[in-house]
Write a protein that holds these residues in place. Structure first.
Motif, short mmCIF file in Angstrom:
data_model
loop_
_atom_site.label_atom_id
_atom_site.label_comp_id
_atom_site.label_asym_id
_atom_site.label_seq_id
_atom_site.Cartn_x
_atom_site.Cartn_y
_atom_site.Cartn_z
N PRO A 160 1.12 -1.15 0.04
CA PRO A 160 0.03 0.00 -0.02
C PRO A 160 0.78 1.10 -0.24
O PRO A 160 2.09 1.20 0.22
CB PRO A 160 -0.83 -0.07 1.18
CG PRO A 160 -0.43 -1.55 1.76
CD PRO A 160 0.66 -1.85 1.26
N ASP A 162 1.16 4.21 2.39
CA ASP A 162 0.79 4.67 3.57
C ASP A 162 1.27 6.08 3.76
O ASP A 162 2.60 6.36 3.55
CB ASP A 162 1.26 3.62 4.84
CG ASP A 162 0.28 2.60 4.70
OD1 ASP A 162 -0.64 2.47 4.31
OD2 ASP A 162 0.90 1.60 5.44
N ARG A 264 -4.15 5.55 5.20
CA ARG A 264 -4.25 4.96 3.98
C ARG A 264 -5.27 5.74 3.08
O ARG A 264 -6.50 5.47 3.49
CB ARG A 264 -4.30 3.49 4.12
CG ARG A 264 -4.13 2.65 2.90
CD ARG A 264 -3.89 1.11 3.14
NE ARG A 264 -2.99 0.74 4.06
CZ ARG A 264 -2.73 -0.45 4.32
NH1 ARG A 264 -3.45 -1.19 4.08
NH2 ARG A 264 -1.41 -0.52 5.31
#
Length: 318
Positions: A160, A162, A264
């Motif tokens: 991801p 972040d 996120r």
């Protein structure tokens, strides 16, 4: 009948000395062989075999033509073997395109170990934030934060993306520590302008329940370069929201502190992706590089659905 099949029949006739022998070798019948040779002679305007009721004898033109055809098949076979080996063995030139910040901070430090493991792979690196057409530019792999939806490509999430809300200790000593999201309106901000869209990166801050919401805040300073944004934050220009790969080293060295836990973005395309063209048979150099990327990121505390930022201690104290 295609030309390659006709040439195979021609060589089989040369080697066998008769249409019957060539037919047996090529798994067909003598009539088909005879017709194929006649068509080839008509195309070339040459007599390749002298025929009689008793025997078939190759002509001088046929002998010369056979030498060339035989060499062509040998070269083709050698080329196929070489290509097959290069696709199955990690070797050759690997062309990589990477987003600038990720390339500098994450990719480059990995490359020495990769080349030591795979010494027969040569690297060609293209470092920029432009989402170029990797097929048109003959690129094997692209590393992107966010990705273009192209049906010709495969996008695999490495991690991801972040974000952490960061400031330098010197800035916080001078301006104070914000107690809540509303306090940030009284602080200086370093903003980021996204090159592809020209828009400012949105700011998300937690409400009292800890849910991150978008805030419209004035950016005192703006840049379109991630490393410049991080360095301006380190230099005390103001608060900045940095992706995990930009914030990591400065947080570890104490040059920045994180005011809140990571957040996120909810956008489905937000993340770090490895992108490559769709292929039925992936070259070994591409396969081993993707495996190496995942292995290296796991050693850094990151994977396709997590980053090190999830465990970062964000308490601020002086």
């Amino acid at each position: 009948m295609d030309k390659l099949r006709t040439l195979e029949i021609f060589l089989a006739t040369c080697d066998g000395g008769s249409f019957a022998s060539a037919a047996k070798s090529c798994n067909t019948d003598p009539s088909t062989v005879s017709k194929a040779i006649s068509r080839l002679e008509a195309q070339l305007g040459l007599t390749l075999f002298q025929r009689s009721t008793r025997q078939l004898r190759i002509s001088s033109a046929g002998e010369r033509y056979a030498q060339t055809v035989r060499k062509m098949f040998q070269d083709l076979s050698a080329c196929e073997d070489e290509l097959r080996e290069s696709n199955e063995v990690p070797k050759g030139t690997l062309r990589i395109s990477s987003a600038v910040c990720y390339g500098h901070l994450y990719l480059r430090p990995m490359l020495k170990a990769f080349c030591q493991r795979y010494p027969d792979i040569r690297l060609e690196l293209e470092i920029n934030d432009l989402h170029v057409d990797i097929i048109d530019h003959d690129i094997d792999i692209a590393l992107r934060t966010g990705y273009l939806k192209d049906s010709r490509l495969i996008a695999r999430q490495l991690s991801p993306m972040d974000f952490l809300t960061c400031a330098s200790p010197s800035y916080l000593k001078e301006r104070g520590i914000p107690a809540c999201a509303e306090d940030f309106a009284n602080h200086s901000w370093v903003g980021f302008r996204i090159k592809q869209t020209g828009q400012l990166q949105p700011i998300f801050l937690p409400d009292k329940a800890g849910q991150y919401l978008p805030y419209e805040l004035h950016r005192d300073h703006i840049t379109d370069d991630g490393e410049t944004m991080a360095n301006m934050c380190i230099d005390g220009f103001g608060v900045a929201q940095l992706p995990h790969f930009l914030a990591k080293q400065a947080l570890q060295e104490g040059k920045l502190v994180s005011l809140y836990p990571y957040f996120r973005p909810p956008h489905p395309d937000s993340g770090v992706f490895v992108i490559y063209p769709k292929r039925e048979f992936m070259p070994a150099r591409v396969r081993v590089f993707i495996e190496f990327l995942n292995e290296s990121l796991q050693a850094m505390g990151e994977g396709h659905n997590y980053t090190w930022a999830q465990n970062w201690q964000h308490e601020v104290s002086f």
